[in-house]
Design a protein around this motif. Structure first.
Motif, PDB file in Angstrom:
ATOM      1  N   PHE A 100       0.852  -1.185   0.000  1.00 15.54           N
ATOM      2  CA  PHE A 100       0.000   0.000   0.000  1.00 15.54           C
ATOM      3  C   PHE A 100       0.889   1.237   0.000  1.00 15.54           C
ATOM      4  O   PHE A 100       1.667   1.454   0.921  1.00 15.54           O
ATOM      5  CB  PHE A 100      -0.889  -0.019   1.247  1.00 15.54           C
ATOM      6  CG  PHE A 100      -1.990   1.013   1.257  1.00 15.54           C
ATOM      7  CD1 PHE A 100      -2.438   1.610   0.082  1.00 15.54           C
ATOM      8  CD2 PHE A 100      -2.586   1.380   2.456  1.00 15.54           C
ATOM      9  CE1 PHE A 100      -3.449   2.550   0.094  1.00 15.54           C
ATOM     10  CE2 PHE A 100      -3.608   2.319   2.486  1.00 15.54           C
ATOM     11  CZ  PHE A 100      -4.040   2.905   1.305  1.00 15.54           C
ATOM     12  N   LEU A 101       0.796   2.062  -1.066  1.00  7.78           N
ATOM     13  CA  LEU A 101       1.560   3.300  -1.159  1.00  7.78           C
ATOM     14  C   LEU A 101       0.656   4.479  -0.828  1.00  7.78           C
ATOM     15  O   LEU A 101      -0.368   4.688  -1.480  1.00  7.78           O
ATOM     16  CB  LEU A 101       2.151   3.476  -2.562  1.00  7.78           C
ATOM     17  CG  LEU A 101       3.321   2.565  -2.956  1.00  7.78           C
ATOM     18  CD1 LEU A 101       3.776   2.889  -4.366  1.00  7.78           C
ATOM     19  CD2 LEU A 101       4.476   2.709  -1.994  1.00  7.78           C
ATOM     20  N   ARG A 102       1.042   5.241   0.202  1.00 12.20           N
ATOM     21  CA  ARG A 102       0.331   6.460   0.593  1.00 12.20           C
ATOM     22  C   ARG A 102       1.242   7.626   0.285  1.00 12.20           C
ATOM     23  O   ARG A 102       2.176   7.891   1.030  1.00 12.20           O
ATOM     24  CB  ARG A 102       0.026   6.450   2.103  1.00 12.20           C
ATOM     25  CG  ARG A 102      -0.941   5.368   2.580  1.00 12.20           C
ATOM     26  CD  ARG A 102      -0.304   3.994   2.738  1.00 12.20           C
ATOM     27  NE  ARG A 102       1.019   3.993   3.318  1.00 12.20           N
ATOM     28  CZ  ARG A 102       1.255   3.934   4.648  1.00 12.20           C
ATOM     29  NH1 ARG A 102       0.264   3.851   5.492  1.00 12.20           N
ATOM     30  NH2 ARG A 102       2.481   3.913   5.114  1.00 12.20           N
ATOM     31  N   GLU A 103       0.988   8.306  -0.847  1.00 13.66           N
ATOM     32  CA  GLU A 103       1.884   9.365  -1.320  1.00 13.66           C
ATOM     33  C   GLU A 103       3.334   8.868  -1.338  1.00 13.66           C
ATOM     34  O   GLU A 103       4.231   9.497  -0.817  1.00 13.66           O
ATOM     35  CB  GLU A 103       1.727  10.613  -0.457  1.00 13.66           C
ATOM     36  CG  GLU A 103       0.349  11.239  -0.559  1.00 13.66           C
ATOM     37  CD  GLU A 103       0.223  12.526   0.226  1.00 13.66           C
ATOM     38  OE1 GLU A 103       1.052  12.759   1.127  1.00 13.66           O
ATOM     39  OE2 GLU A 103      -0.704  13.305  -0.055  1.00 13.66           O
ATOM     40  N   LYS A 104       3.513   7.677  -1.917  1.00 15.76           N
ATOM     41  CA  LYS A 104       4.801   7.022  -2.144  1.00 15.76           C
ATOM     42  C   LYS A 104       5.418   6.389  -0.887  1.00 15.76           C
ATOM     43  O   LYS A 104       6.494   5.808  -0.967  1.00 15.76           O
ATOM     44  CB  LYS A 104       5.816   7.977  -2.775  1.00 15.76           C
ATOM     45  CG  LYS A 104       5.415   8.494  -4.156  1.00 15.76           C
ATOM     46  CD  LYS A 104       6.517   9.327  -4.770  1.00 15.76           C
ATOM     47  CE  LYS A 104       6.131   9.817  -6.151  1.00 15.76           C
ATOM     48  NZ  LYS A 104       7.214  10.594  -6.793  1.00 15.76           N
ATOM     49  N   ILE A 105       4.751   6.500   0.265  1.00 18.89           N
ATOM     50  CA  ILE A 105       5.268   5.874   1.482  1.00 18.89           C
ATOM     51  C   ILE A 105       4.666   4.472   1.590  1.00 18.89           C
ATOM     52  O   ILE A 105       3.439   4.327   1.675  1.00 18.89           O
ATOM     53  CB  ILE A 105       4.941   6.706   2.727  1.00 18.89           C
ATOM     54  CG1 ILE A 105       5.613   8.072   2.617  1.00 18.89           C
ATOM     55  CG2 ILE A 105       5.398   5.989   3.989  1.00 18.89           C
ATOM     56  CD1 ILE A 105       5.304   9.018   3.737  1.00 18.89           C
ATOM     57  N   PRO A 106       5.503   3.412   1.587  1.00 16.83           N
ATOM     58  CA  PRO A 106       4.991   2.045   1.480  1.00 16.83           C
ATOM     59  C   PRO A 106       4.652   1.381   2.813  1.00 16.83           C
ATOM     60  O   PRO A 106       5.220   1.689   3.854  1.00 16.83           O
ATOM     61  CB  PRO A 106       6.171   1.314   0.821  1.00 16.83           C
ATOM     62  CG  PRO A 106       7.376   2.015   1.390  1.00 16.83           C
ATOM     63  CD  PRO A 106       6.978   3.464   1.536  1.00 16.83           C
ATOM     64  N   SER A 107       3.691   0.462   2.749  1.00 24.76           N
ATOM     65  CA  SER A 107       3.355  -0.393   3.885  1.00 24.76           C
ATOM     66  C   SER A 107       2.979  -1.764   3.345  1.00 24.76           C
ATOM     67  O   SER A 107       2.197  -1.869   2.397  1.00 24.76           O
ATOM     68  CB  SER A 107       2.201   0.191   4.691  1.00 24.76           C
ATOM     69  OG  SER A 107       1.882  -0.644   5.794  1.00 24.76           O
ATOM     70  N   ALA A 170       8.734  -0.113   4.433  1.00 27.54           N
ATOM     71  CA  ALA A 170       7.458  -0.808   4.242  1.00 27.54           C
ATOM     72  C   ALA A 170       7.157  -1.724   5.419  1.00 27.54           C
ATOM     73  O   ALA A 170       6.008  -1.825   5.874  1.00 27.54           O
ATOM     74  CB  ALA A 170       7.496  -1.612   2.939  1.00 27.54           C
ATOM     75  N   ILE A 171       8.194  -2.384   5.935  1.00 26.95           N
ATOM     76  CA  ILE A 171       8.039  -3.264   7.098  1.00 26.95           C
ATOM     77  C   ILE A 171       7.703  -2.448   8.341  1.00 26.95           C
ATOM     78  O   ILE A 171       6.824  -2.811   9.133  1.00 26.95           O
ATOM     79  CB  ILE A 171       9.325  -4.081   7.319  1.00 26.95           C
ATOM     80  CG1 ILE A 171       9.508  -5.098   6.188  1.00 26.95           C
ATOM     81  CG2 ILE A 171       9.302  -4.797   8.676  1.00 26.95           C
ATOM     82  CD1 ILE A 171      10.859  -5.788   6.200  1.00 26.95           C
ATOM     83  N   LEU A 172       8.399  -1.318   8.526  1.00 27.46           N
ATOM     84  CA  LEU A 172       8.171  -0.474   9.701  1.00 27.46           C
ATOM     85  C   LEU A 172       6.773   0.130   9.685  1.00 27.46           C
ATOM     86  O   LEU A 172       6.110   0.219  10.726  1.00 27.46           O
ATOM     87  CB  LEU A 172       9.221   0.637   9.763  1.00 27.46           C
ATOM     88  CG  LEU A 172      10.664   0.210  10.038  1.00 27.46           C
ATOM     89  CD1 LEU A 172      11.572   1.433  10.092  1.00 27.46           C
ATOM     90  CD2 LEU A 172      10.761  -0.567  11.345  1.00 27.46           C
ATOM     91  N   GLU A 173       6.311   0.561   8.515  1.00 24.06           N
ATOM     92  CA  GLU A 173       4.980   1.139   8.417  1.00 24.06           C
ATOM     93  C   GLU A 173       3.913   0.093   8.759  1.00 24.06           C
ATOM     94  O   GLU A 173       2.932   0.399   9.446  1.00 24.06           O
ATOM     95  CB  GLU A 173       4.736   1.692   7.011  1.00 24.06           C
ATOM     96  CG  GLU A 173       5.371   3.047   6.753  1.00 24.06           C
ATOM     97  CD  GLU A 173       4.683   4.174   7.506  1.00 24.06           C
ATOM     98  OE1 GLU A 173       3.552   3.971   8.001  1.00 24.06           O
ATOM     99  OE2 GLU A 173       5.268   5.267   7.605  1.00 24.06           O
TER     100      GLU A 173
END
Length: 300
Positions: A100-107, A170-173
């Motif tokens: 899941f990308l939220r304004e390029k920040i991955p999770s 992505a792991i941390l998010e």
């Protein structure tokens, strides 16, 4: 061909094709264009049809719920296949996988491919959850040395030399989303936080420290993945040695330490060290009195 696979293939045949598929050629370029135009992007990393039943199931599910995801949450869905570079960049280890990308920040998604679970996860993770700390903000936000009255903190020290990059984020998010309301998850750039690196004796990259009630615990699990980080933050940290949180050094501490190191480097004797220390103390007292008198003058 099994009956289950036949049913899934029939489902995909009659469902509206709403998934955007990025082709193998010029994948990076196409993917970056999509990222720029969409604020929320759900990416399915999948095997080419129809080499795995789980991938077909995942695509069928996302195809069926995509209109609602788009309308209710503003989330677009993209399917990627055979994108080795992007898989490596975001730490994709298995397929199917959801990013899941939220304004390029991955999770990364670590739940079941089930409608209610997916909607809940997307809804609660629309905003990035990882906090960013540095030398200036760390103690104010965590209050780690005074007992962490702002809660427990799982902190990760990293920099550009770490291989994980976006995969680690992505792991941390994903971990931060899972621990929301119970444990704060934070990222600290080692290069921009030299005082914290020195204070906590950070030598590895990444280095993970957990802060709880004035104590800190070093991460002691073999893997750095979502499940391991969650387990550690939820209580496994107690199996690591508890160390009192080092007190933040004051300006005076750093000044005296600098003078001591200088004298040591110049191989000056103990008498010179004592004299220098006395001078520093007198200077500090003088400065303190000078500030106090200035305050008194202003009040008058």
């Amino acid at each position: 061909m099994s009956r289950k696979r036949v049913v899934l293939l029939v489902m995909l045949t009659f469902l509206p094709i709403v998934l955007n598929t990025v082709s193998k050629n010029d994948a990076r370029k196409e993917f970056e264009i999509i990222q720029k135009t969409e604020k929320y992007l759900l990416i399915l990393f999948s095997m080419p049809c129809c080499s795995c039943v789980e991938c077909v199931e995942a695509e069928a599910l996302l195809t069926s719920i995509h209109p609602e995801l788009d309308e209710a949450l503003g989330v677009k869905v993209v399917k990627l296949t055979d994108q080795t570079d992007l898989e490596r960049e975001y730490g994709i280890k298995k397929k199917p996988s959801l990013l899941f990308l939220r304004e390029k920040i991955p999770s990364l998604y670590d739940g079941e491919f089930e409608t209610s679970a997916l909607f809940h996860w997307i809804g609660t993770n629309k905003n990035p959850a990882v906090k960013y700390l540095d030398d200036t903000s760390f103690e104010h936000l965590t209050q780690a040395a005074t007992g962490a009255t702002t809660g427990d903190w799982l902190t990760v020290f990293t920099d550009l030399t770490c291989e994980k990059g976006q995969a680690l984020l992505a792991i941390l998010e994903a971990t931060a989303g899972s621990l929301k309301g119970r444990v704060n998850v934070a990222k600290i750039n080692k290069e921009k936080s030299p005082e914290l690196v020195e204070r906590f004796h950070v030598t590895k990259c990444p280095e993970i420290l957990f802060f709880h009630h004035g104590k800190m615990y070093s991460y002691n699990l073999d893997k750095i993945d979502i499940s391991s980080l969650k387990i550690f933050g939820e209580g496994w940290y107690k199996n690591s040695k508890a160390v009192p949180v080092p007190v933040q050094k004051t300006y005076f501490d750093r000044m005296t330490e600098g003078i001591a190191n200088y004298l040591k480097a110049k191989q000056l004797g103990g008498v010179a060290l004592v004299v220098a220390a006395v001078i520093v103390v007198l200077t500090f007292v003088w400065l303190w009195k000078d500030k106090s008198s200035d305050k008194g003058t202003k009040k008058d």
